[in-house]
Design an enzyme around this catalytic site. Sequence first.
Site, mmCIF file in Angstrom:
data_model
loop_
_atom_site.group_PDB
_atom_site.id
_atom_site.type_symbol
_atom_site.label_atom_id
_atom_site.label_comp_id
_atom_site.label_asym_id
_atom_site.label_seq_id
_atom_site.Cartn_x
_atom_site.Cartn_y
_atom_site.Cartn_z
ATOM 1 N N THR A 117 -2.297 0.283 -3.362
ATOM 2 C CA THR A 117 -1.843 -0.736 -4.299
ATOM 3 C C THR A 117 -2.797 -0.644 -5.473
ATOM 4 O OG1 THR A 117 -0.867 -2.268 -2.696
ATOM 5 C CG2 THR A 117 -1.855 -3.279 -4.583
ATOM 6 N N VAL A 123 9.390 -7.101 1.854
ATOM 7 C CA VAL A 123 8.577 -7.607 0.753
ATOM 8 C C VAL A 123 7.198 -7.921 1.296
ATOM 9 C CG1 VAL A 123 8.291 -9.464 -0.924
ATOM 10 C CG2 VAL A 123 10.575 -8.554 -0.455
ATOM 11 N N GLY A 124 6.178 -7.374 0.666
ATOM 12 C CA GLY A 124 4.809 -7.604 1.116
ATOM 13 C C GLY A 124 4.163 -8.771 0.398
ATOM 14 N N ASP A 125 2.850 -8.772 0.404
ATOM 15 C CA ASP A 125 2.083 -9.869 -0.209
ATOM 16 C C ASP A 125 1.986 -9.739 -1.722
ATOM 17 O OD1 ASP A 125 0.513 -7.517 0.185
ATOM 18 O OD2 ASP A 125 -1.303 -8.682 -0.219
ATOM 19 N N THR A 155 -5.273 -6.054 -1.557
ATOM 20 C CA THR A 155 -4.670 -4.805 -1.095
ATOM 21 C C THR A 155 -4.871 -4.687 0.400
ATOM 22 O OG1 THR A 155 -4.806 -2.388 -1.151
ATOM 23 C CG2 THR A 155 -6.798 -3.585 -1.795
ATOM 24 N N GLY A 156 -3.877 -4.172 1.079
ATOM 25 C CA GLY A 156 -4.006 -4.021 2.527
ATOM 26 C C GLY A 156 -2.689 -4.337 3.202
ATOM 27 N N GLY A 180 0.041 -6.201 4.006
ATOM 28 C CA GLY A 180 0.514 -7.387 3.317
ATOM 29 C C GLY A 180 0.938 -8.529 4.222
HETATM 30 N N1 ASP Z 1 -0.539 -5.044 0.234
HETATM 31 C C1 ASP Z 1 0.465 -4.041 0.014
HETATM 32 C C2 ASP Z 1 1.708 -4.401 0.775
HETATM 33 O O1 ASP Z 1 1.594 -4.848 1.890
HETATM 34 C C3 ASP Z 1 0.063 -2.669 0.391
HETATM 35 C C4 ASP Z 1 -1.323 -2.270 0.028
HETATM 36 O O2 ASP Z 1 -2.073 -3.003 -0.559
HETATM 37 O O3 ASP Z 1 -1.697 -1.158 0.331
HETATM 38 O O4 ASP Z 1 2.781 -4.168 0.280
#
Ligand code: ASP
Length: 290
Positions: free
Chosen positions: A160, A189-191, A210-211, A213
């Site tokens: 991200t 849909v993520g965070d 990021t991570g 979500g």
């Molecule tokens: N947070 C993002 C999601 O879950 C992915 C990411 O940050 O790598 O869509």
Amino acid sequence: MASSRVRLVLHGGAGALPDRDYSRQIEHMHGLIEAGRDRLNAGAEAMDVVVETITQLEISGLYVAGRGASPNAAGAYELDASLMDGRSRRAGAVAGLQGFVSPIVAARAVMERTRHVILAGEGAGRFAAVQGLEAIADTQTWFTPAAPRGEFGPAARMGTVGCVALDQTGGLAAGTSTGGTFDKLPGRVGDTPVPGAGMWADETVAVSCTGEGEMFIRSAVGAQIAFRMRFGGQSLGEAAREALAEVGALAGEGGLIALSATGDIAMPFNSRGMKRAWLGPNGEIGSEAF
Ligand code: ASP
């Protein structure tokens, strides 16, 4: 000379692997901090610098966002992005956007040209088209996945980009843009496009996450950091660390960048790495992946 007031922090995602060379990303992020610093010192607003910085991260193809995004499980590119202005609390986001060069520009258009906060899927695409936002001419040649499917193991299934800024007037802004997690289901849909989860800005703090979500949504990380500071009297560092610990308690991996109106910076992560760069209080620039 950097003004002592302005600050800028960006991230290029938590999916960093120990055996991979991130020197291109480190150099690229460093350059973006220099450019953003010059804009902020010239009086640019935090929101403008956040959008300009994320646009560059998106089109670089070096991160799992914008051009570097990976396809979902059905082979389609569904992108999410959001942004928020701290003082006004105006926010805009797109979820599952297909066919446009810059999801963060689309998010800004939602904020500025509609009465809504989030537009998703086909509706987001139709809106972007009506607004005349730059469309991708050929999806097959446009996307250059920064981390092609199968190249990495499970620990790297994320990526991200995000940015937080503090301008000369003390205004904060935050933004986040992503291709989502690898092999996500169509429509997931993520965070990232959810204010209060993967992104947040108010008068006190700006956050970009990021991570994984799902765990960031379930921990309401962005809002949690702000509320720990506002109602719990915690410092930025404590609030950021403890909010991320809740993600960890749900077995979630990732990290975040956070910036307070008083100029404090926090960049915790519990993943193996997190690509990030920052402009610190004495005008110093840092850029690291681990
Ligand atoms: N947070 C993002 C999601 O879950 C992915 C990411 O940050 O790598 O869509």
